[in-house]
Design a protein around this motif. Structure first.
Motif, PDB file in Angstrom:
ATOM      1  N   GLY A  50       0.803  -1.227   0.000  1.00 47.97           N
ATOM      2  CA  GLY A  50       0.000   0.000   0.000  1.00 47.97           C
ATOM      3  C   GLY A  50       0.832   1.272   0.000  1.00 47.97           C
ATOM      4  N   LYS A  51       2.088   1.180   0.398  1.00 50.23           N
ATOM      5  CA  LYS A  51       2.954   2.365   0.400  1.00 50.23           C
ATOM      6  C   LYS A  51       3.246   2.852  -1.022  1.00 50.23           C
ATOM      7  CE  LYS A  51       5.286   1.125   4.688  1.00 50.23           C
ATOM      8  NZ  LYS A  51       6.547   0.680   5.287  1.00 50.23           N
ATOM      9  N   LEU A  52       2.968   2.006  -2.013  1.00 53.40           N
ATOM     10  CA  LEU A  52       3.226   2.374  -3.405  1.00 53.40           C
ATOM     11  C   LEU A  52       2.009   3.014  -4.080  1.00 53.40           C
ATOM     12  CD1 LEU A  52       5.198  -0.850  -4.388  1.00 53.40           C
ATOM     13  CD2 LEU A  52       6.134   1.419  -3.912  1.00 53.40           C
ATOM     14  N   LEU A  53       0.942   3.224  -3.329  1.00 52.11           N
ATOM     15  CA  LEU A  53      -0.292   3.755  -3.906  1.00 52.11           C
ATOM     16  C   LEU A  53      -0.091   5.106  -4.582  1.00 52.11           C
ATOM     17  CD1 LEU A  53      -3.328   3.509  -4.374  1.00 52.11           C
ATOM     18  CD2 LEU A  53      -3.680   4.542  -2.120  1.00 52.11           C
ATOM     19  N   SER A  54       0.669   6.005  -3.982  1.00 50.33           N
ATOM     20  CA  SER A  54       0.865   7.320  -4.602  1.00 50.33           C
ATOM     21  C   SER A  54       1.584   7.195  -5.942  1.00 50.33           C
ATOM     22  CB  SER A  54       1.614   8.269  -3.666  1.00 50.33           C
ATOM     23  OG  SER A  54       2.911   7.782  -3.394  1.00 50.33           O
ATOM     24  N   LYS A  55       2.507   6.246  -6.062  1.00 52.84           N
ATOM     25  CA  LYS A  55       3.177   6.014  -7.346  1.00 52.84           C
ATOM     26  C   LYS A  55       2.191   5.504  -8.387  1.00 52.84           C
ATOM     27  CE  LYS A  55       7.804   5.146  -5.618  1.00 52.84           C
ATOM     28  NZ  LYS A  55       8.941   4.234  -5.615  1.00 52.84           N
ATOM     29  N   GLN A  56       1.298   4.617  -7.968  1.00 50.79           N
ATOM     30  CA  GLN A  56       0.287   4.092  -8.883  1.00 50.79           C
ATOM     31  C   GLN A  56      -0.612   5.216  -9.388  1.00 50.79           C
ATOM     32  OE1 GLN A  56      -1.720   0.956  -6.673  1.00 50.79           O
ATOM     33  NE2 GLN A  56       0.268   0.372  -5.834  1.00 50.79           N
ATOM     34  N   VAL A  57      -1.051   6.071  -8.467  1.00 48.69           N
ATOM     35  CA  VAL A  57      -1.922   7.196  -8.848  1.00 48.69           C
ATOM     36  C   VAL A  57      -1.185   8.138  -9.791  1.00 48.69           C
ATOM     37  CG1 VAL A  57      -3.197   9.211  -7.977  1.00 48.69           C
ATOM     38  CG2 VAL A  57      -3.334   7.025  -6.760  1.00 48.69           C
ATOM     39  N   ASN A  58       0.085   8.400  -9.521  1.00 46.84           N
ATOM     40  CA  ASN A  58       0.858   9.280 -10.402  1.00 46.84           C
ATOM     41  C   ASN A  58       1.015   8.678 -11.793  1.00 46.84           C
ATOM     42  OD1 ASN A  58       1.212  11.351  -8.565  1.00 46.84           O
ATOM     43  ND2 ASN A  58       3.125  10.512  -7.767  1.00 46.84           N
ATOM     44  N   MET A  59       1.277   7.379 -11.886  1.00 46.17           N
ATOM     45  CA  MET A  59       1.380   6.728 -13.195  1.00 46.17           C
ATOM     46  C   MET A  59       0.047   6.789 -13.927  1.00 46.17           C
ATOM     47  SD  MET A  59       4.237   5.605 -14.096  1.00 46.17           S
ATOM     48  CE  MET A  59       5.764   4.987 -13.555  1.00 46.17           C
ATOM     49  N   PHE A  60      -1.030   6.584 -13.203  1.00 40.44           N
ATOM     50  CA  PHE A  60      -2.359   6.652 -13.797  1.00 40.44           C
ATOM     51  C   PHE A  60      -2.619   8.065 -14.329  1.00 40.44           C
ATOM     52  CE2 PHE A  60      -7.002   7.028 -13.607  1.00 40.44           C
ATOM     53  CZ  PHE A  60      -7.393   5.858 -14.242  1.00 40.44           C
ATOM     54  N   ARG A  61      -2.230   9.058 -13.560  1.00 36.20           N
ATOM     55  CA  ARG A  61      -2.405  10.460 -13.964  1.00 36.20           C
ATOM     56  C   ARG A  61      -1.611  10.752 -15.235  1.00 36.20           C
ATOM     57  NH1 ARG A  61      -0.987  12.837  -9.310  1.00 36.20           N
ATOM     58  NH2 ARG A  61      -3.135  12.911  -8.626  1.00 36.20           N
ATOM     59  N   ILE A  62      -0.385  10.300 -15.290  1.00 32.69           N
ATOM     60  CA  ILE A  62       0.454  10.497 -16.478  1.00 32.69           C
ATOM     61  C   ILE A  62      -0.160   9.777 -17.675  1.00 32.69           C
ATOM     62  CG2 ILE A  62       2.682   9.875 -17.518  1.00 32.69           C
ATOM     63  CD1 ILE A  62       3.871  10.334 -14.652  1.00 32.69           C
ATOM     64  N   GLY A  63      -0.572   8.549 -17.458  1.00 30.41           N
ATOM     65  CA  GLY A  63      -1.140   7.746 -18.535  1.00 30.41           C
ATOM     66  C   GLY A  63      -2.460   8.274 -19.053  1.00 30.41           C
ATOM     67  N   ARG A  64      -3.205   8.930 -18.217  1.00 32.15           N
ATOM     68  CA  ARG A  64      -4.530   9.435 -18.597  1.00 32.15           C
ATOM     69  C   ARG A  64      -4.461  10.454 -19.729  1.00 32.15           C
ATOM     70  NH1 ARG A  64      -9.210   9.563 -15.311  1.00 32.15           N
ATOM     71  NH2 ARG A  64     -10.941  10.171 -16.632  1.00 32.15           N
ATOM     72  N   THR A  65      -3.391  11.240 -19.762  1.00 29.35           N
ATOM     73  CA  THR A  65      -3.302  12.321 -20.747  1.00 29.35           C
ATOM     74  C   THR A  65      -2.323  12.030 -21.886  1.00 29.35           C
ATOM     75  OG1 THR A  65      -1.622  13.446 -19.421  1.00 29.35           O
ATOM     76  CG2 THR A  65      -3.921  14.076 -19.051  1.00 29.35           C
ATOM     77  N   ALA A  66      -1.670  10.880 -21.857  1.00 32.01           N
ATOM     78  CA  ALA A  66      -0.663  10.563 -22.874  1.00 32.01           C
ATOM     79  C   ALA A  66      -1.235   9.628 -23.932  1.00 32.01           C
ATOM     80  CB  ALA A  66       0.554   9.920 -22.223  1.00 32.01           C
ATOM     81  N   LYS A  67      -0.915   9.903 -25.177  1.00 33.77           N
ATOM     82  CA  LYS A  67      -1.345   9.013 -26.263  1.00 33.77           C
ATOM     83  C   LYS A  67      -0.226   8.062 -26.664  1.00 33.77           C
ATOM     84  CE  LYS A  67      -4.445  10.012 -29.158  1.00 33.77           C
ATOM     85  NZ  LYS A  67      -5.296  10.410 -30.229  1.00 33.77           N
ATOM     86  N   ASN A  68       1.001   8.531 -26.637  1.00 33.43           N
ATOM     87  CA  ASN A  68       2.160   7.719 -27.020  1.00 33.43           C
ATOM     88  C   ASN A  68       3.143   7.698 -25.858  1.00 33.43           C
ATOM     89  OD1 ASN A  68       1.506   7.215 -29.892  1.00 33.43           O
ATOM     90  ND2 ASN A  68       1.562   9.440 -29.947  1.00 33.43           N
ATOM     91  N   ILE A  69       3.381   6.502 -25.348  1.00 27.87           N
ATOM     92  CA  ILE A  69       4.218   6.353 -24.166  1.00 27.87           C
ATOM     93  C   ILE A  69       5.366   5.413 -24.493  1.00 27.87           C
ATOM     94  CG2 ILE A  69       4.289   5.556 -21.762  1.00 27.87           C
ATOM     95  CD1 ILE A  69       1.179   6.038 -21.761  1.00 27.87           C
ATOM     96  N   ILE A  70       6.563   5.805 -24.103  1.00 25.54           N
ATOM     97  CA  ILE A  70       7.716   4.908 -24.192  1.00 25.54           C
ATOM     98  C   ILE A  70       8.032   4.473 -22.767  1.00 25.54           C
ATOM     99  CG2 ILE A  70      10.211   4.852 -24.481  1.00 25.54           C
ATOM    100  CD1 ILE A  70       9.940   6.205 -27.050  1.00 25.54           C
ATOM    101  N   GLU A  71       8.189   3.176 -22.615  1.00 24.46           N
ATOM    102  CA  GLU A  71       8.580   2.640 -21.307  1.00 24.46           C
ATOM    103  C   GLU A  71       9.869   1.865 -21.501  1.00 24.46           C
ATOM    104  OE1 GLU A  71       6.563   0.655 -17.490  1.00 24.46           O
ATOM    105  OE2 GLU A  71       5.995  -0.295 -19.378  1.00 24.46           O
ATOM    106  N   ILE A  85      -4.909   0.947 -18.861  1.00 23.97           N
ATOM    107  CA  ILE A  85      -6.227   1.139 -18.242  1.00 23.97           C
ATOM    108  C   ILE A  85      -6.557   2.630 -18.152  1.00 23.97           C
ATOM    109  CG2 ILE A  85      -7.521   0.911 -16.065  1.00 23.97           C
ATOM    110  CD1 ILE A  85      -7.309  -1.779 -17.416  1.00 23.97           C
ATOM    111  N   ALA A  86      -5.560   3.456 -17.890  1.00 19.01           N
ATOM    112  CA  ALA A  86      -5.784   4.895 -17.694  1.00 19.01           C
ATOM    113  C   ALA A  86      -6.340   5.574 -18.935  1.00 19.01           C
ATOM    114  CB  ALA A  86      -4.490   5.580 -17.266  1.00 19.01           C
ATOM    115  N   ASN A  87      -5.889   5.132 -20.105  1.00 14.30           N
ATOM    116  CA  ASN A  87      -6.298   5.799 -21.339  1.00 14.30           C
ATOM    117  C   ASN A  87      -6.495   4.759 -22.433  1.00 14.30           C
ATOM    118  OD1 ASN A  87      -6.574   7.280 -23.677  1.00 14.30           O
ATOM    119  ND2 ASN A  87      -4.845   8.632 -23.271  1.00 14.30           N
ATOM    120  N   PRO A  88      -7.741   4.476 -22.799  1.00 17.79           N
ATOM    121  CA  PRO A  88      -7.992   3.452 -23.812  1.00 17.79           C
ATOM    122  C   PRO A  88      -7.494   3.819 -25.210  1.00 17.79           C
ATOM    123  CG  PRO A  88     -10.043   4.512 -23.169  1.00 17.79           C
ATOM    124  CD  PRO A  88      -8.969   5.038 -22.259  1.00 17.79           C
TER     125      PRO A  88
END
Length: 140
Positions: A50-71, A85-88
């Motif tokens: 559960g200590k990683l929840l803020s990281k998960q939320v931040n990744m979700f936030r980043i993913g929500r507005t990005a169309k092309n992501i490099i990982e 999941i954040a951005n279909p």
């Protein structure tokens, strides 16, 4: 463009991730190894942290507005799952050295449930050009 995300948006989306997280865990276990640390667990653990929840939320936030992501560094695909999941409408280009026995199987699984949205390039990212990817966001 999608609106900014708050904690509530992530919590509402989380149930969509659960069956995929379970499958990724099953794939890792089938390889007879523990996972490398990721967005949901510490290194060599299958227990949710559960200590990683803020990281998960931040990744979700980043993913929500990005169309092309490099990982760079797919591991078992936990971050990729959050982005998907954040951005279909998002597409991911993933570079991974592929040394974990579960990496390819986890990629194949995510590619099967999110067809056409993930490109997987195996190799050392330090030695490869960023193959014509139109970068919206990058995660290393």
């Amino acid at each position: 463009m999608k609106s900014p995300v708050d904690f509530r948006d992530y919590i509402l989306a989380f149930p969509k991730m659960v069956p995929h997280l379970s499958m990724l865990q099953k794939i890792i276990k089938s390889c007879g190894v523990f996972p490398e640390g990721n967005l949901f667990t510490e290194d060599k653990s299958f227990t949710y942290n559960g200590k990683l929840l803020s990281k998960q939320v931040n990744m979700f936030r980043i993913g929500r507005t990005a169309k092309n992501i490099i990982e760079i560094g797919f591991n078992a695909g936990h971050s990729a799952l959050v982005f998907l999941i954040a951005n279909p409408d998002s597409k991911l280009t993933i570079y991974d050295i592929g040394w974990h026995p579960y990496t390819r199987a986890c990629y194949y699984y995510l590619d099967s449930v999110f067809p056409g949205r993930i490109t997987f390039i195996e190799g050392d990212s330090l030695e490869m050009p960023l193959q014509d990817a139109k970068i919206g966001r990058a995660h290393v």
